[in-house]
Design a protein around this motif. Structure first.
Motif, PDB file in Angstrom:
ATOM      1  N   ALA A 189       0.824  -1.204   0.000  1.00  0.00           N
ATOM      2  CA  ALA A 189       0.000   0.000   0.000  1.00  0.00           C
ATOM      3  C   ALA A 189       0.854   1.247   0.000  1.00  0.00           C
ATOM      4  O   ALA A 189       0.461   2.283  -0.528  1.00  0.00           O
ATOM      5  N   ALA A 241      -4.618   1.089  -3.089  1.00  0.00           N
ATOM      6  CA  ALA A 241      -4.805   0.954  -1.646  1.00  0.00           C
ATOM      7  C   ALA A 241      -5.673   2.080  -1.110  1.00  0.00           C
ATOM      8  O   ALA A 241      -6.552   1.860  -0.269  1.00  0.00           O
ATOM      9  N   MET A 250      -4.763   0.242   6.622  1.00  0.00           N
ATOM     10  CA  MET A 250      -4.314  -0.462   5.419  1.00  0.00           C
ATOM     11  C   MET A 250      -3.865  -1.879   5.744  1.00  0.00           C
ATOM     12  O   MET A 250      -4.153  -2.815   5.000  1.00  0.00           O
ATOM     13  N   TRP A 299      -3.189  -5.062   3.178  1.00  0.00           N
ATOM     14  CA  TRP A 299      -2.067  -4.472   2.463  1.00  0.00           C
ATOM     15  C   TRP A 299      -0.799  -4.526   3.314  1.00  0.00           C
ATOM     16  O   TRP A 299      -0.864  -4.681   4.524  1.00  0.00           O
TER      17      TRP A 299
END
Length: 348
Positions: free
Chosen positions: A126, A197, A221, A226
């Motif tokens: 991400a 992301a 995230m 991610w």
């Protein structure tokens, strides 16, 4: 609140690879240097530069219009804080990748291009960030792990971090190497995001005004599956605190932000141990730095620039107070500090 968007966009139709987003507040000369160095940092990438000015009164906007006519400028009439300003930039950006830079960050040649290259080869990522270097050459904290008792314990026991050792604490900095370090969050003052992301998790939390917004964003995230990587071989200079110098509130605002995240995500018991280990970490640093400075040659064992023992003692006392208080105290303190900072900033 009035927001004006000024942009001069080239007629070229090739897609933008990198959008560089800079939030500025009264740092005109550093901003000028930052934008000049970006030209060297992007290599051959097709890039757009977006500056969000949060009501500066030092001539920043006039400098931008005269010296950088091709940037995209969002001119706010007041200081909206960091997350909201970043979201303004994200909302108009067109790049596949999105760089967030503070105006007191001085990129090195091809550094942004190298980070984009890493991102393009790691679709699971991400975001990536560099190792931040202070103006005197010391390594700064540039990322870390989600607040937890174990992360705080690691912060306590890994005292080699004083010399820039690899760490897995709440806040990390890494020795120079060619190996990426997987982390839970990266410093919002210098990182590059994957647009996919951002699209999947949304934008930054605008309920925050300043500090720890990057910690919250990274954790979101990571929870979405991610990965985030610290790239220690990429070094970027960060002066640090350019726009908040002179504001006493910020000494605790960033710490309060970390504890607010802990209070929101940990049980009461876990929050207590997290706070105790954080207090122990700051206190051990306070004692160690004080001891080394008292020794004839002890200062040579320290970084060229370290936080003052006075601040470490303040952080230790505050962390212990967090441990002895209900988690809601972290929320209250952050709210009060933000109000005080915004009032002081409005008077500048």
């Amino acid at each position: 609140m009035h927001t004006h968007v000024f942009s001069k966009i080239n007629n070229e139709t090739e897609p933008v690879e990198l959008s560089v987003i800079v939030v500025n507040w009264n740092t005109k000369e550093m901003l000028r240097e930052c934008l000049e160095l970006v030209q060297l940092a992007i290599g051959r990438l097709r890039c757009e530069i977006i500056v969000i000015d949060n009501g500066s009164k030092d001539g920043s906007v006039e400098m931008l219009r005269s010296s950088f006519p091709n940037i995209r400028l969002i001119e706010n009439s007041e200081n909206l804080g960091f997350p909201k300003a970043v979201n303004q930039g994200l909302s108009i950006s067109t790049g596949r990748y999105l760089a967030l830079l503070n105006p007191d960050v001085m990129t090195t040649k091809n550094s942004l291009a190298e980070m984009v290259k890493f991102l393009s080869g790691h679709p699971e990522a991400a975001a990536v960030g560099p190792q931040l270097i202070g103006r005197s050459g010391h390594m700064q904290y540039c990322g870390g792990y989600a607040p937890s008792p174990m992360a705080a314990f690691r912060q306590f026991v890994e005292l080699q971090a004083l010399r820039g050792g690899r760490s897995r604490g709440v806040m990390v900095r890494s020795r120079f190497s060619n190996r990426p370090q997987s982390v839970d969050w990266l410093c919002g003052g210098s990182l590059i995001l994957n647009r996919k992301a951002v699209d999947s998790v949304g934008m930054m939390d605008e309920s925050r005004f300043l500090y720890a917004d990057d910690v919250d964003y990274g954790i979101r995230m990571r929870k979405a599956g991610w990965k985030l990587y610290l790239l220690p071989w990429i070094r970027i200079v960060h002066y640090g605190g350019a726009s908040v110098a002179g504001f006493e509130e910020v000494k605790l605002l960033w710490l309060g932000g970390i504890f607010r995240i802990a209070a929101n995500n940990l049980s009461r018991t876990a929050y207590f141990f997290f706070s105790i280990f954080m207090a122990a970490s700051f206190m051990s640093r306070y004692l160690l730095v004080g001891l080394l400075r008292a020794m004839p040659r002890g200062s040579g064992l320290l970084n060229k620039e370290v936080s003052s023992t006075k601040e470490m003692l303040l952080y230790a006392k505050t962390s212990f107070k967090f441990a002895m208080s209900h988690p809601k105290y972290a929320m209250t303190l952050c709210t009060d500090l933000e109000k005080s900072y915004r009032k002081s900033a409005a008077e500048v």
